[in-house]
Design an enzyme around this catalytic site. Structure first.
Site, PDB file in Angstrom:
ATOM      1  N   SER A   1       0.818  -1.219   0.000  1.00  0.00           N
ATOM      2  CA  SER A   1       0.000   0.000   0.000  1.00  0.00           C
ATOM      3  C   SER A   1       0.847   1.262   0.000  1.00  0.00           C
ATOM      4  CB  SER A   1      -0.949   0.011   1.196  1.00  0.00           C
ATOM      5  OG  SER A   1      -0.243   0.068   2.406  1.00  0.00           O
TER       6      SER A   1
ATOM      7  N   GLU B   1      -8.336   3.392  -2.547  1.00  0.00           N
ATOM      8  CA  GLU B   1      -8.862   3.557  -1.189  1.00  0.00           C
ATOM      9  C   GLU B   1      -9.675   4.835  -1.047  1.00  0.00           C
ATOM     10  OE1 GLU B   1      -6.057   3.341   2.079  1.00  0.00           O
ATOM     11  OE2 GLU B   1      -7.705   2.989   3.500  1.00  0.00           O
TER      12      GLU B   1
ATOM     13  N   GLU C   1      -7.699  13.665   3.746  1.00  0.00           N
ATOM     14  CA  GLU C   1      -6.598  12.900   3.151  1.00  0.00           C
ATOM     15  C   GLU C   1      -6.628  12.855   1.627  1.00  0.00           C
ATOM     16  OE1 GLU C   1      -5.944   9.174   5.216  1.00  0.00           O
ATOM     17  OE2 GLU C   1      -6.580  10.080   7.096  1.00  0.00           O
TER      18      GLU C   1
ATOM     19  N   ASP D   1     -12.438   1.462   3.890  1.00  0.00           N
ATOM     20  CA  ASP D   1     -11.788   1.457   5.199  1.00  0.00           C
ATOM     21  C   ASP D   1     -12.808   1.970   6.210  1.00  0.00           C
ATOM     22  OD1 ASP D   1     -10.498   2.680   7.500  1.00  0.00           O
ATOM     23  OD2 ASP D   1      -8.588   2.499   6.447  1.00  0.00           O
TER      24      ASP D   1
ATOM     25  N   HIS E   1     -12.484   5.514   7.815  1.00  0.00           N
ATOM     26  CA  HIS E   1     -12.885   6.631   6.956  1.00  0.00           C
ATOM     27  C   HIS E   1     -14.397   6.637   6.725  1.00  0.00           C
ATOM     28  CE1 HIS E   1      -8.714   7.539   6.201  1.00  0.00           C
ATOM     29  NE2 HIS E   1      -8.494   6.284   5.864  1.00  0.00           N
TER      30      HIS E   1
ATOM     31  N   HIS F   1     -10.193  -2.431   4.835  1.00  0.00           N
ATOM     32  CA  HIS F   1      -9.435  -2.145   6.056  1.00  0.00           C
ATOM     33  C   HIS F   1     -10.378  -2.107   7.251  1.00  0.00           C
ATOM     34  CE1 HIS F   1      -5.603   0.008   4.363  1.00  0.00           C
ATOM     35  NE2 HIS F   1      -5.435  -1.292   4.499  1.00  0.00           N
TER      36      HIS F   1
ATOM     37  N   ARG G   1      -8.784   4.337  15.610  1.00  0.00           N
ATOM     38  CA  ARG G   1      -7.715   3.547  15.000  1.00  0.00           C
ATOM     39  C   ARG G   1      -6.950   2.722  16.039  1.00  0.00           C
ATOM     40  NH1 ARG G   1      -5.832   6.562   9.500  1.00  0.00           N
ATOM     41  NH2 ARG G   1      -6.742   4.671   8.685  1.00  0.00           N
TER      42      ARG G   1
ATOM     43  N   GLU H   1      -5.874  -2.295  10.308  1.00  0.00           N
ATOM     44  CA  GLU H   1      -4.973  -1.148  10.239  1.00  0.00           C
ATOM     45  C   GLU H   1      -5.127  -0.357  11.536  1.00  0.00           C
ATOM     46  OE1 GLU H   1      -3.895   1.751   6.611  1.00  0.00           O
ATOM     47  OE2 GLU H   1      -5.958   1.919   7.258  1.00  0.00           O
TER      48      GLU H   1
HETATM   49 MN    MN Z   1      -6.866   2.444   5.331  1.00  0.00          MN
END
Ligand code: MN
Length: 297
Positions: free
Chosen positions: A64, A147, A153, A180, A183, A206, A212, A241
Site C-alpha cells: 500500500s 482507497e 486525506e 476502510d 474513513h 481495512h 484507529r 490497520e
Molecule cells: Mn486504510
C-alpha cells in the site's frame, strides 16, 4: 474465504532487514494470512529479502501507498503526472517481485489535505493514468484497490459511491474499490448500505475502529460492518490497520495526526484484532443462516 491481514505499522515503522524480518515473523506467528507492506518509502524496501522472509514464513503480502504532492496524478502539471505514473509503475513492479496480490491506498491523488475541490479534468487525468498502470498490474495478476478516505486525506474519493464511479470510469477488471471502516465512519451516511452497494466492485477492506486503536473499543458498529461484508458476499482481503504514536513516525504521523498512544503492545493488539475479526465473521455468517433455520415445519 477472506484472507486476513495486518498492516506492517502495527509492528514496525521502518523496513530495515531487522524490522522486515520481525514484522513478517510476528504476523505469521499471530496467525494472519498476509501482511500489508507500506511502500511510502520504497527505497528502504529490499525486495529480494522481503520475498525470502515471506516465503520462509509462508505468508502472503499486499502493498500500500499514497502519492504525494510532487507525484499527484490529478494535478494540472505534466511533471507531477509523469512522476506519479512512474511511482505507481515502480510500486507495481515491487509488489510483483515480493509476490503481493494487491496494491492499494491513495493511488489516484496526493495523500493529504487539499485546499481546493477536485476538477473534472483532474479526475480524468487520474483515471487515464490508472487505466495505463492497471494493464501492467493485470499482466502480473495484481489487483489495484483505490482507497476511499476521509476529506482530510484526499479531495477525490471520500465516499464508497465515488469509489464505485471512479472504478466504472477506469473500467478495468483488476481495479476495485478499497473501503476502510475508519474513513467510512467519518463520511458515509450508512456504512452497511455503502458496503452492500459497492458489491462486486469491493476489492479490499481495512478494519479498525473510530480512533484507529483496538477493534471494538471505539464507537463503530463493527457487528453491522461484518454483516454487510457477508451480505455483499465479499471474499477479498480484510486487513487490520491501526496506528499509535508507539510505532508510527514521520511523515505518516504528521499526515494522519497520530498524536495519541492508543496501545503499547503490538502482539496483544494484533492477536486481539485477529480473534475479533474471526468472531465477527463467524457471527455474521451464522446470522445470514437465520432465515433457512427458521422455516416452519
Ligand atoms: Mn486504510
Amino acid at each position: 474465504m477472506n484472507k486476513l491481514g495486518v498492516h506492517a505499522f502495527v509492528w514496525e515503522k521502518g523496513w530495515s532487514h531487522d524490522e522486515c524480518a520481525r514484522a513478517i515473523a510476528r504476523t505469521a506467528e499471530t496467525g494472519f494470512d498476509l501482511i500489508e507492506v507500506s511502500a511510502l518509502e520504497p527505497k528502504t524496501i529490499d525486495v529480494a529479502f522481503t520475498r525470502q522472509q515471506l516465503e520462509r514464513s509462508g505468508l502472503g503480502a499486499t502493498y500500500s501507498l499514497g502519492l504525494d504532492a510532487a507525484s499527484d496524478i490529478s494535478a494540472d502539471d505534466r511533471d507531477k503526472e509523469k512522476r506519479g505514473e512512474a511511482k505507481l509503475r515502480d510500486a507495481i513492479a515491487m509488489a510483483r517481485d515480493i509476490g503481493a496480490t494487491h496494491i492499494c491506498g491513495i493511488l489516484y491523488s496526493a495523500f493529504g489535505k487539499y485546499a481546493v475541490p477536485p476538477t473534472a479534468e483532474g479526475i480524468k487525468r487520474s483515471v487515464e493514468v490508472i487505466q495505463r498502470v492497471a494493464e501492467t498490474a493485470a499482466s502480473s495478476g495484481i489487483v489495484i484497490g483505490l482507497e476511499v478516505v476521509n476529506r482530510y486525506e484526499t479531495n477525490i474519493l471520500n465516499t464508497a459511491s465515488q469509489g464505485v464511479e471512479m472504478c466504472r470510469r477506469v473500467a478495468a477488471p483488476n481495479v476495485k474499490v478499497h473501503l476502510d471502516v475508519y474513513h467510512m465512519n467519518i463520511e458515509e451516511s450508512d456504512i452497511g448500505a455503502a458496503i452492500i452497494e459497492t458489491g462486486d466492485l469491493l476489492g479490499y477492506f481495512h478494519t479498525g475502529d473510530s480512533h484507529r486503536g483496538y477493534m471494538g473499543s471505539g464507537s463503530i458498529d463493527l457487528a453491522g460492518v461484518f454483516r454487510a461484508l457477508v451480505k455483499a458476499n465479499y471474499a477479498g482481503p480484510i486487513t487490520f490497520e491501526s496506528f499509535s504514536s508507539r510505532v508510527v513516525g514521520q511523515p505518516l504521523e504528521g499526515i494522519l495526526g497520530i498524536w495519541r498512544n492508543l496501545w503499547e503492545d503490538s502482539a496483544d493488539l494484533a492477536s486481539h484484532a485477529l480473534m475479533y475479526t474471526k468472531a465477527q465473521l463467524k457471527a455474521a455468517r451464522e446470522a445470514q443462516k437465520q432465515a433457512e433455520r427458521s422455516r416452519l415445519p
